[in-house]
Every structure is written in C-alpha cells, then in structure tokens.
Design an enzyme around this catalytic site. Structure first.
Site: not given
Length: 238
Positions: A131, A144, A148
């Site tokens: 991302s 998150y 990631k």
C-alpha cells in the site's frame, strides 16, 4: 499450453478475484485460497479453460496454511493479496483489532512464504500487495500501516534468501483502490471510492508483471489512478 501454477491468496473477491481472472486469461493455472469456499467457487467458474483448485484457507492460521501447502504442485508464481484493515485513532485500536490485522497482513505472508518457498520454480515470481501507506503512513492507520511495512521488510529479506535460485520478488504499492475494504467504512464495497483504481486496474499491473521475461525483476512498483492521489499529495487530475 499452460504457463504453470500460480497461487493467489485472498482470491474470493476484489483484487484477488480480479487477479485470478487476469492470470487465467494469460493461460496460468490457478490455486485460489481464501476463507470463503463458496465465493472461491464462483471465481473459479469464471476462469475459463485453465485448471483451478480452490481451498478454504485462513492465511493467519499456520496449521491451515501448512495443511493446504502439502499438496501444492510446483509454482510459477504467488500473489500475496490477502489483507485487512480498519481505520481508527491508536487509542481506539483494541488489542483484538491490532492482533487480527497483524495476523492477516504480516503473519499471513510469513506462513504462506514459509510453506511455499520449497515449491517455487526457477524464475518464479512472488507479488506482494502492499500500500502507499508503507511509504506515507496516514493517521488512524496504525495497525494496517505497521503490518504492511513489516510485510515490505519481510519481502526484502526473502528476496535476499531466494535470489540465487532465480526467484523474483515484486512489491506493489498502489494508492486508493475501489474494492471491498473495511477502512473507515462499515465494509466498503466497489463504487464507494470515487476516482480510485479499480480491482481490474490492479490486476492488469499484476498480469503485466507475470508477462515479463523471467530474467526481469520489478522490485518495487508505486502506482495510482490519475484521478486520485498518492500518499498525502493532492495530485489528482480531474
């Protein structure tokens, strides 16, 4: 002629399902993993003439991954797509939410890679779905972004360990994608993220990587829709 087997995780919908359809069009046989077996069956039905095997697997569960990997054929590629996230200020992120996010986004790739590395053919391609949050951490995305970023580091470590075998690692860092995602929504669905990339857009990028010659490695790829932004920068074109 078949181009070999590719394993796609999180393949029941969204980006994973779109990647499966795109790779099937290119002649790859598919191994599709996700938690929803019925949804996987629907994706498999759209694959056309290639071979497809579906398995209900929670990638965050080491035992499930190990069991599913026992019967894997030699792999031409792996797409590490399964992921989850929910936006909230850190003080509102419960330990359960943190653990669930890390379990899917970081533990999952670890379990899958550990299980499939012995199955990878020479010049196999591993694609990790990351991302823009890895490059530009946003507020309210602690679990998150941390998971990631950890996955990005994991992919780099694995690159160093498998490079002598000719295995390639591609880390994809897309910006906003209009697909099923929790985020700050109550389970967002396609059509709710105006101007974002579509799942099919991302699948075309993945398919393009698989279409490259086997000696070419695209290590990191950042991309966004022209009608969106990348990270915090207001660069969209209307």
């Amino acid at each position: 002629m078949t181009r070999g087997w590719v394993l796609v995780t999180g393949a029941s919908r969204g980006i994973g399902a779109a990647v499966a359809r795109r790779l099937a069009k290119s002649g790859f046989d598919l191994l599709l993993w996700a938690r929803d077996q019925d949804a996987l069956a629907s994706v498999a039905a759209e694959a056309g003439d290639v071979q497809v095997r579906t398995t209900a697997v929670d990638v965050g569960d080491a035992a499930q991954v190990e069991a599913a990997a026992r019967t894997l054929p030699q792999l031409t590629g792996v797409v590490l797509n399964a992921g989850s996230g929910r936006w909230a200020p850190l003080r509102e992120v419960t330990p359960d939410t943190w653990s669930a996010t890390v379990r899917t986004n970081l533990d999952g790739p670890y379990h899958v890679l550990r299980a499939v590395l012995p199955k990878l053919a020479a010049q196999a391609l591993v694609v990790g779905m990351l991302s823009d949050s890895v490059r530009y951490p946003h507020a309210e995305r602690a679990a998150y972004t941390a998971s990631k970023a950890g996955m990005a580091a994991l992919l780099e470590v694995v690159r160093r360990e498998v490079r002598e075998n000719g295995v390639r690692i591609s880390a994809l860092l897309p910006s906003r994608v209009d697909t099923h995602f929790q985020g700050s929504y109550a389970e967002a669905a396609p059509g709710t993220r105006e101007g974002a990339l579509s799942a099919d857009d991302v699948a075309e990028v993945v398919g393009g990587l698989f279409d490259l010659p086997g000696h070419v490695e695209v290590r990191h790829l950042e991309f966004a829709a022209m009608t969106s932004s990348y990270g915090p920068f207001p660069e969209r074109v209307t």
